[in-house]
Write a protein that holds these residues in place. Structure first.
Motif, PDB file in Angstrom:
ATOM      1  N   GLY A 118     -50.361 -10.407  13.462  1.00  0.00           N
ATOM      2  CA  GLY A 118     -49.804 -10.127  14.769  1.00  0.00           C
ATOM      3  C   GLY A 118     -48.309  -9.900  14.815  1.00  0.00           C
ATOM      4  N   ALA A 119     -47.670  -9.738  13.666  1.00  0.00           N
ATOM      5  CA  ALA A 119     -46.240  -9.432  13.668  1.00  0.00           C
ATOM      6  C   ALA A 119     -46.014  -8.034  14.240  1.00  0.00           C
ATOM      7  CB  ALA A 119     -45.674  -9.519  12.252  1.00  0.00           C
ATOM      8  N   ASP A 120     -44.969  -7.894  15.052  1.00  0.00           N
ATOM      9  CA  ASP A 120     -44.611  -6.611  15.652  1.00  0.00           C
ATOM     10  C   ASP A 120     -43.580  -5.944  14.741  1.00  0.00           C
ATOM     11  OD1 ASP A 120     -43.787  -4.485  17.194  1.00  0.00           O
ATOM     12  OD2 ASP A 120     -43.248  -5.672  18.955  1.00  0.00           O
ATOM     13  N   ILE A 121     -44.032  -5.028  13.901  1.00  0.00           N
ATOM     14  CA  ILE A 121     -43.159  -4.378  12.919  1.00  0.00           C
ATOM     15  C   ILE A 121     -42.769  -3.011  13.459  1.00  0.00           C
ATOM     16  CG2 ILE A 121     -42.952  -3.581  10.533  1.00  0.00           C
ATOM     17  CD1 ILE A 121     -45.214  -5.591   9.842  1.00  0.00           C
ATOM     18  N   ARG A 122     -41.498  -2.841  13.745  1.00  0.00           N
ATOM     19  CA  ARG A 122     -41.004  -1.608  14.354  1.00  0.00           C
ATOM     20  C   ARG A 122     -40.177  -0.828  13.341  1.00  0.00           C
ATOM     21  NH1 ARG A 122     -39.263  -3.520  20.506  1.00  0.00           N
ATOM     22  NH2 ARG A 122     -41.062  -4.925  20.847  1.00  0.00           N
ATOM     23  N   ARG A 123     -40.795   0.159  12.744  1.00  0.00           N
ATOM     24  CA  ARG A 123     -40.099   1.006  11.777  1.00  0.00           C
ATOM     25  C   ARG A 123     -39.299   2.078  12.514  1.00  0.00           C
ATOM     26  NH1 ARG A 123     -41.335  -0.375   6.821  1.00  0.00           N
ATOM     27  NH2 ARG A 123     -43.240  -1.587   6.450  1.00  0.00           N
ATOM     28  N   GLY A 124     -38.271   2.575  11.849  1.00  0.00           N
ATOM     29  CA  GLY A 124     -37.402   3.550  12.476  1.00  0.00           C
ATOM     30  C   GLY A 124     -36.477   2.934  13.511  1.00  0.00           C
ATOM     31  N   HIS A 125     -36.255   1.630  13.431  1.00  0.00           N
ATOM     32  CA  HIS A 125     -35.373   0.919  14.345  1.00  0.00           C
ATOM     33  C   HIS A 125     -34.229   0.283  13.546  1.00  0.00           C
ATOM     34  CE1 HIS A 125     -38.733   1.381  17.106  1.00  0.00           C
ATOM     35  NE2 HIS A 125     -37.945   1.006  18.102  1.00  0.00           N
ATOM     36  N   ARG A 126     -33.041   0.789  13.751  1.00  0.00           N
ATOM     37  CA  ARG A 126     -31.857   0.293  13.023  1.00  0.00           C
ATOM     38  C   ARG A 126     -31.063  -0.659  13.906  1.00  0.00           C
ATOM     39  NH1 ARG A 126     -26.513   1.940  12.737  1.00  0.00           N
ATOM     40  NH2 ARG A 126     -26.993   3.687  14.162  1.00  0.00           N
ATOM     41  N   LEU A 127     -30.958  -1.905  13.458  1.00  0.00           N
ATOM     42  CA  LEU A 127     -30.161  -2.881  14.196  1.00  0.00           C
ATOM     43  C   LEU A 127     -28.702  -2.425  14.184  1.00  0.00           C
ATOM     44  CD1 LEU A 127     -30.369  -6.725  14.087  1.00  0.00           C
ATOM     45  CD2 LEU A 127     -28.169  -5.609  13.764  1.00  0.00           C
ATOM     46  N   THR A 128     -28.103  -2.351  15.351  1.00  0.00           N
ATOM     47  CA  THR A 128     -26.726  -1.862  15.447  1.00  0.00           C
ATOM     48  C   THR A 128     -25.727  -2.959  15.783  1.00  0.00           C
ATOM     49  OG1 THR A 128     -27.139  -1.260  17.768  1.00  0.00           O
ATOM     50  CG2 THR A 128     -27.419   0.464  16.093  1.00  0.00           C
ATOM     51  N   ARG A 129     -26.143  -3.920  16.609  1.00  0.00           N
ATOM     52  CA  ARG A 129     -25.239  -5.009  16.963  1.00  0.00           C
ATOM     53  C   ARG A 129     -26.050  -6.148  17.555  1.00  0.00           C
ATOM     54  NH1 ARG A 129     -25.242  -1.553  21.292  1.00  0.00           N
ATOM     55  NH2 ARG A 129     -24.943  -2.445  23.395  1.00  0.00           N
ATOM     56  N   PHE A 130     -25.408  -7.304  17.677  1.00  0.00           N
ATOM     57  CA  PHE A 130     -26.063  -8.444  18.310  1.00  0.00           C
ATOM     58  C   PHE A 130     -25.008  -9.405  18.808  1.00  0.00           C
ATOM     59  CE2 PHE A 130     -25.649  -9.583  13.821  1.00  0.00           C
ATOM     60  CZ  PHE A 130     -25.108 -10.846  13.878  1.00  0.00           C
ATOM     61  N   THR A 131     -25.429 -10.285  19.695  1.00  0.00           N
ATOM     62  CA  THR A 131     -24.560 -11.319  20.241  1.00  0.00           C
ATOM     63  C   THR A 131     -25.287 -12.655  20.207  1.00  0.00           C
ATOM     64  OG1 THR A 131     -23.473  -9.765  21.738  1.00  0.00           O
ATOM     65  CG2 THR A 131     -23.285 -12.105  22.278  1.00  0.00           C
ATOM     66  N   ASP A 132     -24.624 -13.663  19.661  1.00  0.00           N
ATOM     67  CA  ASP A 132     -25.132 -15.027  19.698  1.00  0.00           C
ATOM     68  C   ASP A 132     -24.605 -15.644  20.988  1.00  0.00           C
ATOM     69  OD1 ASP A 132     -25.657 -17.746  19.447  1.00  0.00           O
ATOM     70  OD2 ASP A 132     -25.207 -17.815  17.306  1.00  0.00           O
ATOM     71  N   THR A 133     -25.493 -15.912  21.931  1.00  0.00           N
ATOM     72  CA  THR A 133     -25.074 -16.418  23.239  1.00  0.00           C
ATOM     73  C   THR A 133     -24.978 -17.935  23.285  1.00  0.00           C
ATOM     74  OG1 THR A 133     -27.351 -16.527  24.050  1.00  0.00           O
ATOM     75  CG2 THR A 133     -26.166 -14.443  24.350  1.00  0.00           C
ATOM     76  N   GLY A 134     -25.285 -18.596  22.189  1.00  0.00           N
ATOM     77  CA  GLY A 134     -25.261 -20.054  22.164  1.00  0.00           C
ATOM     78  C   GLY A 134     -26.639 -20.656  22.325  1.00  0.00           C
ATOM     79  N   ASP A 135     -27.435 -20.098  23.230  1.00  0.00           N
ATOM     80  CA  ASP A 135     -28.806 -20.568  23.387  1.00  0.00           C
ATOM     81  C   ASP A 135     -29.826 -19.501  22.999  1.00  0.00           C
ATOM     82  OD1 ASP A 135     -28.449 -18.818  25.458  1.00  0.00           O
ATOM     83  OD2 ASP A 135     -29.120 -20.179  27.039  1.00  0.00           O
ATOM     84  N   GLY A 136     -29.360 -18.458  22.343  1.00  0.00           N
ATOM     85  CA  GLY A 136     -30.234 -17.389  21.889  1.00  0.00           C
ATOM     86  C   GLY A 136     -29.422 -16.222  21.366  1.00  0.00           C
ATOM     87  N   VAL A 137     -30.089 -15.129  21.089  1.00  0.00           N
ATOM     88  CA  VAL A 137     -29.407 -13.928  20.613  1.00  0.00           C
ATOM     89  C   VAL A 137     -29.876 -12.726  21.432  1.00  0.00           C
ATOM     90  CG1 VAL A 137     -28.988 -14.684  18.237  1.00  0.00           C
ATOM     91  CG2 VAL A 137     -31.169 -13.599  18.815  1.00  0.00           C
ATOM     92  N   GLU A 138     -28.957 -11.793  21.621  1.00  0.00           N
ATOM     93  CA  GLU A 138     -29.283 -10.478  22.167  1.00  0.00           C
ATOM     94  C   GLU A 138     -29.076  -9.470  21.043  1.00  0.00           C
ATOM     95  OE1 GLU A 138     -27.921  -9.595  26.338  1.00  0.00           O
ATOM     96  OE2 GLU A 138     -26.661 -11.347  25.914  1.00  0.00           O
TER      97      GLU A 138
END
Length: 496
Positions: A118-138
């Motif tokens: 049941g893993a959601d594997i999304r090919r063709g998706h390049r991570l560009t940036r993220f933010t650690d909000t303290g209680d999670g990540v965007e």
């Protein structure tokens, strides 16, 4: 508890669908966690740096019932340490690994397994940036249909040696830059005698390894050639020219299937976790790919992290359990860098190193030295600090022994780990450990049994009861430490 969030798209975002990322995704699903895997390539690669499994990785796959997915596996006793031959099948033979399984095949098998879970594997998706909000990540990724935003309690970078997650996350990555470059090509239409541990010439070193189906992997390194800053793989003509300069032989008529290059850089993240962001595999450590350790250590990173992170994000245990991931795996990575740097000195050195190679050939021929080296590169000598006690099984992987369960069913200890839950294995007459561990059901399976023999290499479990973590390592042994403390540490508060 840490890990619970009011709004989330998934429990964990994993960057990278290589062996580490896919193994982690599957382990998270076994733990009941949701996972989205972002992979920038649109389809699985056919390229394969890794070409087999060490003994510990074979055990890891066996404890999840994965070995049949790889077909017939043949143990390979041969091996080398920095081009010096070593018999990895010395002693009881359990240190020998398997060769001839391409990394592409491994990725395909793990990808199918993770998707089935049941893993959601999304090919063709390049991570560009993220933010650690303290209680999670965007997390933001660029996909076929534009930008995608995901929220989750945790992000794990399994995105290789040039990890975007590591760089954007501000992880310190100390170590040494590459001092040499090795050119690699998988080719067809070329007949060469095998050069498994390297063939030395005044100008450099050559390696040739048959891969089956008419494919041969060739590697060439020229002494004194500084590594180049590359933005892509070298042309095959560059590999053929270097081969000719070193050996005098013309291989330019071969048909290249894959061409690449690598070096002997050695770096390790000083921390495997920063807040809500973690690293695993090559994102956490880069090194000369010696003795087939890179992919194997990466897979083992993922197995160590998966059950812990899964338990945290589903609210079963406090987030402090994640501290043990760095504590247990960072020393393994540091040892990996030490031994691969030592191998690089032997492997890449010129004629001045030959006297040392000659001496070590004699030393490594002895059983004690061969066992030490085989244990080092196989991962069989790993022992984690799991708390009080000095029993030899504590912190080590549970041996695979035949068992007869109380209901008469015949099984093996490894099969008890297929569901990826903890196991309290009661082998003696005292009912108290089983009674106590029953309060942690269903996080911990309580199984009463008697040994029906020894393991493949004569292993035994000399204890009345053992508590085994989902990754197969022993967390408690009867007579060593307090069982309730071990259960709390690894599985949270009792459920009943």
């Amino acid at each position: 508890m840490q890990g619970q969030s009011a709004q989330r798209d998934t429990d964990v975002v994993v960057a990278g669908a290589g062996p580490a990322g896919l193994m982690l995704a599957a382990e998270l699903r076994l733990a009941g966690a949701g996972v989205v895997v972002l992979e920038q390539e649109s389809r699985p690669t056919a390229e394969s740096r890794g070409m087999g499994f060490t003994a510990r990785t074979l055990e890891v796959f066996d404890q999840r019932g994965l070995l049949p997915r790889f077909g017939e596996l043949k143990r390979s006793p041969g091996g080398h340490f920095g081009s010096v031959p070593v018999n990895f099948a010395v002693g009881d033979g359990r240190h020998a690994g398997v060769t001839g399984i391409s990394q592409a095949r491994t990725v395909a098998a793990l990808g199918e397994w993770a998707a089935e879970l049941g893993a959601d594997i999304r090919r063709g998706h390049r991570l560009t940036r993220f933010t650690d909000t303290g209680d999670g990540v965007e997390v933001w990724a660029e996909g076929p249909d534009g930008e995608v935003r995901l929220t989750a309690p945790y992000l794990v970078g399994c995105d290789g040696g040039r990890s975007t997650v590591r760089r954007a996350g501000g992880f310190d990555f100390p170590g040494t830059d590459a001092t040499a470059e090795l050119l690699l090509a998988d080719v067809k239409d070329l007949e060469l005698p095998p050069k498994w541990s390297g063939e030395r010439h005044p100008g450099g070193m050559l390696l040739a390894a048959p891969l089956g189906d008419g494919m041969v992997r060739i590697v060439v390194s020229e002494h004194g050639r500084a590594p180049l800053e590359r933005t892509g793989p070298p042309a095959f003509s560059e590999v053929a020219d270097a081969w000719k300069r070193v050996s005098g032989d013309d291989i330019s008529g071969a048909t290249p299937v894959w061409v690449s290059s690598f070096g002997d850089a050695a770096r390790q993240a000083s921390a495997y976790r920063r807040g809500r962001v973690l690293l695993a595999g090559d994102a956490a450590h880069v090194h000369l790919p010696a003795s087939g350790q890179g992919m194997n250590v990466s897979i083992q990173d993922a197995v160590n992290l998966g059950w812990k992170l899964g338990a945290v994000v589903t609210g079963r245990v406090p987030g402090t359990l994640l501290d043990s991931y760095h504590a247990e795996r960072h020393p393994v990575g540091a040892e990996l860098l030490r031994n691969t740097r030592a191998q690089a000195t032997l492997f890449l050195g010129g004629p001045e190193m030959q006297p040392l190679r000659d001496v070590l050939t004699r030393v490594f021929g002895g059983e004690e030295a061969a066992l030490l080296l085989a244990g080092l590169v196989s991962g069989l000598e790993i022992r984690y600090d799991v708390g009080a006690g000095d029993h030899p099984l504590l912190g080590r992987r549970l041996p695979d022994i035949p068992l007869v369960l109380d209901d008469g069913e015949k099984t093996r200890s490894t099969r008890l780990l297929h569901p990826a839950r903890g196991v309290l294995l009661s082998l003696g007459a005292d009912p108290e450990p089983a009674r106590l561990a029953g309060r942690w059901a269903p996080r911990v399976d309580v199984r009463s049994a008697r040994p029906a023999g020894t393991g493949p290499a004569g292993e035994t479990v000399d204890a009345d009861a053992v508590l085994v973590r989902p990754d197969g390592y022993v967390a408690w042994v009867a007579g060593s430490g307090d069982l309730a403390s071990a259960l709390n540490r690894h599985f949270g508060e009792p459920t009943g």
